[in-house]
Scaffold this active site. Structure first.
Site, PDB file in Angstrom:
ATOM      1  N   ASP A 159      -5.158 -33.949   5.547  1.00 46.61           N
ATOM      2  CA  ASP A 159      -6.198 -34.640   4.780  1.00 46.61           C
ATOM      3  C   ASP A 159      -5.586 -35.751   3.938  1.00 46.61           C
ATOM      4  OD1 ASP A 159      -8.227 -33.023   5.730  1.00 46.61           O
ATOM      5  OD2 ASP A 159      -8.202 -31.668   3.996  1.00 46.61           O
ATOM      6  N   GLU A 166      -3.122 -29.772   9.626  1.00 51.77           N
ATOM      7  CA  GLU A 166      -3.350 -29.015   8.391  1.00 51.77           C
ATOM      8  C   GLU A 166      -4.419 -27.941   8.551  1.00 51.77           C
ATOM      9  OE1 GLU A 166      -5.123 -29.590   3.864  1.00 51.77           O
ATOM     10  OE2 GLU A 166      -4.566 -31.375   4.996  1.00 51.77           O
ATOM     11  N   TYR A 219       0.799  -1.224   0.000  1.00 48.19           N
ATOM     12  CA  TYR A 219       0.000   0.000   0.000  1.00 48.19           C
ATOM     13  C   TYR A 219       0.839   1.285   0.000  1.00 48.19           C
ATOM     14  CZ  TYR A 219      -4.683  -1.913   0.164  1.00 48.19           C
ATOM     15  OH  TYR A 219      -5.868  -2.516  -0.184  1.00 48.19           O
TER      16      TYR A 219
END
Length: 412
Positions: free
Chosen positions: A293, A241, A155
């Site tokens: 997963d 995770e 920015y």
């Protein structure tokens, strides 16, 4: 006993696997920890390997060293302009073809190949301007001894940078060019990862007790250099995770029954979480067990923690934590724990392509057990999330699955 608790205990007993006391459950974990403590093996460095090609790695540099590197680069630009040759930056190439896996180090490294970024070329003019601007901003930050986030940096000149991805990429280019870690440039990522459990430390002088941080946990400091006095009685670190599994573990106070430190980056690993994990493993010398997963992306996330990422291969020596054990959820667990068919999801074509690409990676092929699990996943064409375990009860993860896995030392 509640109906839910009775169901969970029955599921465990049905498999002929009675969950023993917490002390017995952790026997194999403690044995693994003892091996780590007793190990006298010293991590190899690139310099010791005498590879037939040069590689580029960065190191932490103090304020004066970074300022000297930046000023040296600018002096070079000024001299080139005064000689009438314009100016160009020599930027190390971070292209995928310039990165490679080194088995002796068990991580990805960056070859030392440099590309020119001249201002007088229409192809690179704008990028050279962005590089100059960020170099100037970093010099100001380091000189003032202050830190900002990558978003803050973007920015400062939105019209020039256009997109934060561009300023982030140039920031990595500069870290690589100056030979220092990105944190040495005093630019950090926003807080993302969280930690909870048997861990205390000081953050910029403030005492932090991660057992008193509630279900949400303690945000991992974006500036890990300000962390000191790390102390823990944990038997292991559980790397998770996803935020949902982290919340379940934190709310059930899993770390009180089985002394551990639980942390997550809530998906893709960020730099601060990777640095913090490496710091914990190095300081405490306890095992790191991963819960991800059962899909190609879970394994990909795990590999970033262990082997490094392509994007930041130049800093893999600081960001990688070798020898993380894959605890679950593994493809072989789906049948072993009788995960219901309705909780198993069909792999998409993109999932299958990602899995096949992973099988071609050197760092995957270096671990035969990983290959076996990935091949099983691709053959069955099904995947499952950690939350699939909730089909047996919301606390099955903490009361049955993880205790059984730990008790049996079922990790690879």
């Amino acid at each position: 006993m509640s109906k839910r608790g009775g169901t969970e205990q029955a599921l465990a007993l049905a498999k002929g696997k009675k969950i023993r006391s917490a002390e017995d459950v952790l026997k194999k974990v403690k044995s693994l920890a003892a091996e780590l403590t007793a190990s006298t093996e010293v991590d190899k460095t690139l310099a010791q390997l005498n590879l037939p090609y040069n590689c580029r790695e960065v190191v932490d540099k103090d304020t004066d060293e970074v300022l000297a590197e930046i000023e040296s680069a600018i002096y070079g630009v000024a001299a080139s302009i005064m000689d009438g040759e314009g100016f160009s930056f020599d930027i190390p190439s971070r292209a995928k073809g310039n990165q490679m896996y080194v088995p002796e180090l068990d991580r990805i490294v960056l070859r030392d190949t440099v590309s020119k970024r001249p201002f007088a070329s229409t192809a690179t003019c704008r990028k050279a301007a962005v590089t100059s601007r960020i170099l100037s901003l970093v010099h100001e930050l380091v000189g003032k001894r202050i830190h900002v986030t990558k978003r803050d940096l973007f920015y400062t000149d939105v019209k020039l940078f256009e997109d934060q991805g561009q300023s982030d990429a140039v920031l990595d280019d500069l870290a690589c060019m100056l030979g220092c870690t990105r944190s040495s440039l005093h630019v950090v990522a926003s807080e993302k990862g969280v930690v909870v459990g048997r861990l205390t430390f000081r953050e910029d002088g403030d005492f932090i007790d991660c057992q008193r941080m509630g279900v949400g946990g303690k945000a991992i400091p974006p500036n890990v250099d300000k962390v000191s006095d790390i102390s823990s009685d944990a038997a292991f670190i559980l790397l998770v995770e996803k935020d949902a599994a982290f919340m379940r573990l934190a709310e059930d106070r899993f770390y009180n029954t089985f002394p551990c430190i639980i942390l997550t980056a809530k998906g893709q690993p960020d730099v601060a979480t990777r640095l913090f994990l490496k710091r914990l493993k190095t300081t405490l010398k306890i095992p790191v067990l991963a819960l991800v997963d059962s899909d190609p992306y879970g394994l990909k996330i795990l590999s970033v923690y262990m082997k490094g990422s392509m994007n930041m291969s130049y800093d893999s020596s600081n960001l990688t934590t070798p020898d993380i054990k894959w605890l679950g959820v593994r493809p072989s667990d789906l049948d072993r724990f009788s995960i219901p068919e309705q909780c198993r999801l069909p792999m998409s074509e993109e999932d299958i392509k990602t899995g096949r690409r992973l099988l071609e990676e050197d760092f995957i092929r270096a671990n035969p057990e990983w290959v076996k699990e990935l091949e099983l996943m691709l053959a069955s064409k099904v995947k499952a999330e950690i939350q699939a375990l909730s089909s047996f009860g919301f606390q099955y993860l903490t009361q049955v699955y993880l205790p059984l896995k730990l008790q049996e030392g079922d990790w690879i």
